[in-house]
Design a protein around this motif. Structure first.
Motif, PDB file in Angstrom:
ATOM      1  N   ALA A 203       0.758  -1.210  -0.050  1.00 51.77           N
ATOM      2  CA  ALA A 203      -0.061   0.038  -0.019  1.00 51.77           C
ATOM      3  C   ALA A 203       0.772   1.188   0.193  1.00 51.77           C
ATOM      4  CB  ALA A 203      -0.871   0.099   1.230  1.00 51.77           C
ATOM      5  N   ILE A 204       2.095   1.065   0.201  1.00 46.50           N
ATOM      6  CA  ILE A 204       2.985   2.386   0.180  1.00 46.50           C
ATOM      7  C   ILE A 204       3.274   2.800  -1.021  1.00 46.50           C
ATOM      8  CG2 ILE A 204       5.299   3.228   0.664  1.00 46.50           C
ATOM      9  CD1 ILE A 204       5.492   1.679   2.992  1.00 46.50           C
ATOM     10  N   ARG A 205       3.195   4.118  -1.331  1.00 47.04           N
ATOM     11  CA  ARG A 205       3.432   4.681  -2.634  1.00 47.04           C
ATOM     12  C   ARG A 205       4.531   5.853  -2.079  1.00 47.04           C
ATOM     13  NH1 ARG A 205       1.084   1.175  -3.582  1.00 47.04           N
ATOM     14  NH2 ARG A 205      -0.631   0.805  -4.931  1.00 47.04           N
ATOM     15  N   PRO A 206       5.435   5.915  -2.993  1.00 45.62           N
ATOM     16  CA  PRO A 206       6.626   6.860  -2.925  1.00 45.62           C
ATOM     17  C   PRO A 206       6.047   8.176  -2.632  1.00 45.62           C
ATOM     18  CG  PRO A 206       6.998   5.796  -4.646  1.00 45.62           C
ATOM     19  CD  PRO A 206       5.639   5.409  -4.394  1.00 45.62           C
ATOM     20  N   VAL A 207       6.540   9.182  -1.808  1.00 42.56           N
ATOM     21  CA  VAL A 207       6.165  10.220  -1.455  1.00 42.56           C
ATOM     22  C   VAL A 207       6.963  11.422  -1.497  1.00 42.56           C
ATOM     23  CG1 VAL A 207       4.524   9.549   0.503  1.00 42.56           C
ATOM     24  CG2 VAL A 207       6.948  10.144   0.983  1.00 42.56           C
ATOM     25  N   VAL A 208       8.301  10.966  -2.089  1.00 42.18           N
ATOM     26  CA  VAL A 208       9.332  11.922  -2.376  1.00 42.18           C
ATOM     27  C   VAL A 208      10.415  11.129  -3.361  1.00 42.18           C
ATOM     28  CG1 VAL A 208      10.835  11.000  -0.560  1.00 42.18           C
ATOM     29  CG2 VAL A 208      11.147  13.156  -1.435  1.00 42.18           C
ATOM     30  N   GLY A 209      10.818  11.772  -4.387  1.00 41.68           N
ATOM     31  CA  GLY A 209      11.818  11.339  -5.181  1.00 41.68           C
ATOM     32  C   GLY A 209      13.205  11.779  -4.932  1.00 41.68           C
ATOM     33  N   ALA A 210      14.240  11.000  -5.615  1.00 37.25           N
ATOM     34  CA  ALA A 210      15.515  11.115  -5.325  1.00 37.25           C
ATOM     35  C   ALA A 210      16.194  12.672  -5.153  1.00 37.25           C
ATOM     36  CB  ALA A 210      16.576  10.516  -6.322  1.00 37.25           C
ATOM     37  N   ASP A 211      15.568  13.472  -6.351  1.00 33.80           N
ATOM     38  CA  ASP A 211      15.886  15.023  -6.509  1.00 33.80           C
ATOM     39  C   ASP A 211      15.481  15.639  -5.237  1.00 33.80           C
ATOM     40  OD1 ASP A 211      17.124  14.476  -8.672  1.00 33.80           O
ATOM     41  OD2 ASP A 211      15.305  15.345  -9.959  1.00 33.80           O
ATOM     42  N   GLN A 212      14.126  15.451  -4.859  1.00 32.52           N
ATOM     43  CA  GLN A 212      13.468  16.174  -3.408  1.00 32.52           C
ATOM     44  C   GLN A 212      14.297  15.518  -2.237  1.00 32.52           C
ATOM     45  OE1 GLN A 212       9.529  14.579  -4.348  1.00 32.52           O
ATOM     46  NE2 GLN A 212       8.947  16.779  -4.422  1.00 32.52           N
ATOM     47  N   VAL A 213      14.870  14.560  -2.179  1.00 32.21           N
ATOM     48  CA  VAL A 213      15.759  13.871  -0.992  1.00 32.21           C
ATOM     49  C   VAL A 213      16.969  14.723  -0.973  1.00 32.21           C
ATOM     50  CG1 VAL A 213      17.127  12.114  -0.152  1.00 32.21           C
ATOM     51  CG2 VAL A 213      14.763  11.365  -0.911  1.00 32.21           C
ATOM     52  N   GLN A 214      17.521  14.862  -2.264  1.00 33.19           N
ATOM     53  CA  GLN A 214      18.881  15.766  -2.273  1.00 33.19           C
ATOM     54  C   GLN A 214      18.515  17.152  -1.845  1.00 33.19           C
ATOM     55  OE1 GLN A 214      21.223  13.423  -2.447  1.00 33.19           O
ATOM     56  NE2 GLN A 214      22.220  14.942  -3.506  1.00 33.19           N
ATOM     57  N   ALA A 215      17.240  17.688  -2.109  1.00 33.72           N
ATOM     58  CA  ALA A 215      16.966  19.081  -1.413  1.00 33.72           C
ATOM     59  C   ALA A 215      16.661  19.307   0.015  1.00 33.72           C
ATOM     60  CB  ALA A 215      15.696  19.357  -2.107  1.00 33.72           C
ATOM     61  N   LEU A 216      16.213  17.956   0.608  1.00 35.19           N
ATOM     62  CA  LEU A 216      16.081  17.892   2.079  1.00 35.19           C
ATOM     63  C   LEU A 216      17.562  18.037   2.752  1.00 35.19           C
ATOM     64  CD1 LEU A 216      13.334  15.279   2.356  1.00 35.19           C
ATOM     65  CD2 LEU A 216      13.018  17.607   2.570  1.00 35.19           C
ATOM     66  N   ILE A 217      18.375  17.018   2.002  1.00 36.25           N
ATOM     67  CA  ILE A 217      19.614  16.933   2.599  1.00 36.25           C
ATOM     68  C   ILE A 217      20.419  18.341   2.553  1.00 36.25           C
ATOM     69  CG2 ILE A 217      22.048  15.960   2.114  1.00 36.25           C
ATOM     70  CD1 ILE A 217      20.895  13.386   0.819  1.00 36.25           C
ATOM     71  N   HIS A 218      20.336  19.104   1.421  1.00 37.08           N
ATOM     72  CA  HIS A 218      20.992  20.393   1.206  1.00 37.08           C
ATOM     73  C   HIS A 218      20.479  21.325   2.352  1.00 37.08           C
ATOM     74  CE1 HIS A 218      22.654  24.032  -0.772  1.00 37.08           C
ATOM     75  NE2 HIS A 218      21.308  24.594  -0.392  1.00 37.08           N
ATOM     76  N   THR A 219      18.997  21.195   2.670  1.00 34.51           N
ATOM     77  CA  THR A 219      18.504  22.130   3.852  1.00 34.51           C
ATOM     78  C   THR A 219      19.065  21.763   5.142  1.00 34.51           C
ATOM     79  OG1 THR A 219      16.405  22.290   2.690  1.00 34.51           O
ATOM     80  CG2 THR A 219      16.462  22.651   5.213  1.00 34.51           C
ATOM     81  N   ALA A 220      19.177  20.361   5.519  1.00 35.97           N
ATOM     82  CA  ALA A 220      19.951  19.963   6.770  1.00 35.97           C
ATOM     83  C   ALA A 220      21.348  20.261   6.895  1.00 35.97           C
ATOM     84  CB  ALA A 220      19.883  18.548   6.750  1.00 35.97           C
ATOM     85  N   ARG A 221      22.102  20.368   5.876  1.00 40.86           N
ATOM     86  CA  ARG A 221      23.467  20.686   5.903  1.00 40.86           C
ATOM     87  C   ARG A 221      23.780  22.273   6.477  1.00 40.86           C
ATOM     88  NH1 ARG A 221      25.459  18.926  -0.452  1.00 40.86           N
ATOM     89  NH2 ARG A 221      25.606  16.562   0.080  1.00 40.86           N
ATOM     90  N   HIS A 222      22.711  23.058   6.261  1.00 43.14           N
ATOM     91  CA  HIS A 222      22.634  24.358   6.573  1.00 43.14           C
ATOM     92  C   HIS A 222      22.158  24.740   7.890  1.00 43.14           C
ATOM     93  CE1 HIS A 222      23.522  24.757   2.147  1.00 43.14           C
ATOM     94  NE2 HIS A 222      24.067  25.720   2.569  1.00 43.14           N
ATOM     95  N   VAL A 223      21.799  23.761   8.661  1.00 40.46           N
ATOM     96  CA  VAL A 223      21.518  23.817  10.098  1.00 40.46           C
ATOM     97  C   VAL A 223      22.740  24.487  10.837  1.00 40.46           C
ATOM     98  CG1 VAL A 223      20.829  22.707  12.133  1.00 40.46           C
ATOM     99  CG2 VAL A 223      19.753  22.279  10.125  1.00 40.46           C
ATOM    100  N   HIS A 224      22.737  25.309  11.618  1.00 43.24           N
ATOM    101  CA  HIS A 224      23.869  26.165  12.265  1.00 43.24           C
ATOM    102  C   HIS A 224      24.133  25.350  13.283  1.00 43.24           C
ATOM    103  CE1 HIS A 224      26.584  29.127  13.691  1.00 43.24           C
ATOM    104  NE2 HIS A 224      25.940  29.028  14.882  1.00 43.24           N
ATOM    105  N   VAL A 225      25.555  25.215  13.405  1.00 45.14           N
ATOM    106  CA  VAL A 225      26.301  24.415  14.557  1.00 45.14           C
ATOM    107  C   VAL A 225      27.420  25.435  15.222  1.00 45.14           C
ATOM    108  CG1 VAL A 225      27.585  22.439  15.307  1.00 45.14           C
ATOM    109  CG2 VAL A 225      26.134  22.209  13.385  1.00 45.14           C
ATOM    110  N   ALA A 226      27.035  25.852  16.500  1.00 44.99           N
ATOM    111  CA  ALA A 226      27.895  26.931  17.049  1.00 44.99           C
ATOM    112  C   ALA A 226      29.118  26.170  17.432  1.00 44.99           C
ATOM    113  CB  ALA A 226      27.316  27.424  18.532  1.00 44.99           C
TER     114      ALA A 226
END
Length: 328
Positions: A203-226
């Motif tokens: 019953a599972i259908r894909p909710v995100v594609g590989a390109d969108q996963v890369q966009a999520l990865i890019h967002t997480a990379r820019h989280v600030h670390v003091a």
């Protein structure tokens, strides 16, 4: 710029919630395991799931793969599996009179390495280069793997028959190790009712594609670390290397992966910065499988060793000074 950041934050929250919900429909009552799998995917790490047979290790790996519209390959690790089955081989083409590369099962976005510790250490090591460098070298030629690339491996406890211990170098390439555990009574009863005639994976259908996963990865990379948070991560790792009950502490790779995982953890909490609690929440799944206790500390059984290392990490978390200013 602020509007763009808000859009990225909203997309991250909406998409990760959808992935978690899709996996959660298959894995009942295990939100921590689902979250750990998502963290590894978005932190560009790899996940090791260790537990007894029949508790849903492979189901979690397959559910994660099914929720992402990307290439997926499953490798059933058996004693007769060869390294070439994993990486690929060069085959002579009599028409062109030259060797051509035939990719192995590792050439996919998500690779499910099922029961990885039932194969010999030689076959297990076929994944080393792929997991660290995102490439495979065969006959002196390197072949790049697709992005994103995630290995989700399952293994049975070492005390069970027919298993080989993962080498230290192999364990160190997994960002996190988790256990599924048995379901509680309510979720097990729900599983009996829901899965008697229907396979929830279908019953599972894909909710995100590989390109969108890369966009999520890019967002997480820019989280600030003091800087104070970075120093805290280093202090936690250093404490494992100097602890008298440990003969192998956390590697620099472990420190790097702890911070990467903490960035995703913070983003999943809706924050654009890492706090000390993010590191301590991830300390066990990121560090524990890399550490080796002294023989005097562990006794003879592997499970005793796991419990000893967990206790050591708890003491380290309590004794290492926590930074106060975490957003500078």
């Amino acid at each position: 710029m602020p509007e763009q950041a808000d859009e990225q934050t909203e997309f991250f929250a909406r998409t990760t919630d959808a992935i978690s919900a899709a996996i959660g429909r298959v894995i009942d009552g295990k939100p921590d395991a689902v979250r750990s799998a998502l963290v590894c995917l978005l932190a560009e790490g790899h996940l090791l799931i260790e537990d007894v047979p029949g508790v849903g290790k492979t189901m979690l790996a397959r559910a994660l793969a099914a929720s992402v519209d990307a290439t997926v390959r499953r490798i059933q690790f058996t004693p007769d599996l060869l390294p070439g089955d994993v990486t690929g081989v060069s085959v002579y083409n009599p028409v062109d009179r030259e060797f051509e590369f035939k990719p192995g099962a590792v050439f996919a976005n998500i690779v499910i390495a099922d029961e990885i510790n039932r194969s010999s250490p030689k076959t297990q090591s076929a994944l080393l280069e792929a997991m660290e460098e995102g490439q495979v070298t065969v006959d002196g030629r390197s072949h790049l793997l697709a992005e994103p690339f995630l290995v989700v491996a399952t293994q049975n406890p070492l005390e069970m028959e027919g298993t080989y211990a993962l080498p230290e170098a192999q364990r160190d390439r997994f960002m996190m190790r988790i256990s599924m555990g048995y379901p509680d009574a309510d979720n097990e009863a729900l599983m009996l009712r829901q899965r008697d005639a229907v396979n929830p994976l279908e019953a599972i259908r894909p909710v995100v594609g590989a390109d969108q996963v890369q966009a999520l990865i890019h967002t997480a990379r820019h989280v600030h670390v003091a800087p104070a948070i970075e120093q805290y991560a280093v202090a936690l790792a250093h404490a494992t290397r100097t602890h008298p009950d440990l003969r192998l502490g956390a590697s620099p790779r472990a420190t790097l992966q702890l911070v990467r995982a903490a960035k995703v953890w913070a983003a999943l909490e809706g924050r654009g910065f890492v706090i000390p609690d993010d590191l301590t929440d991830l300390l066990h799944p990121v560090f524990a499988h890399r550490l080796i206790a002294t023989r005097a500390a562990t006794g003879s059984r592997a499970r005793v060793g796991h419990e000893t290392i967990a206790a050591i990490l708890d003491r380290i978390a309590q004794t290492v000074r926590v930074p106060i200013a975490s957003r500078q």
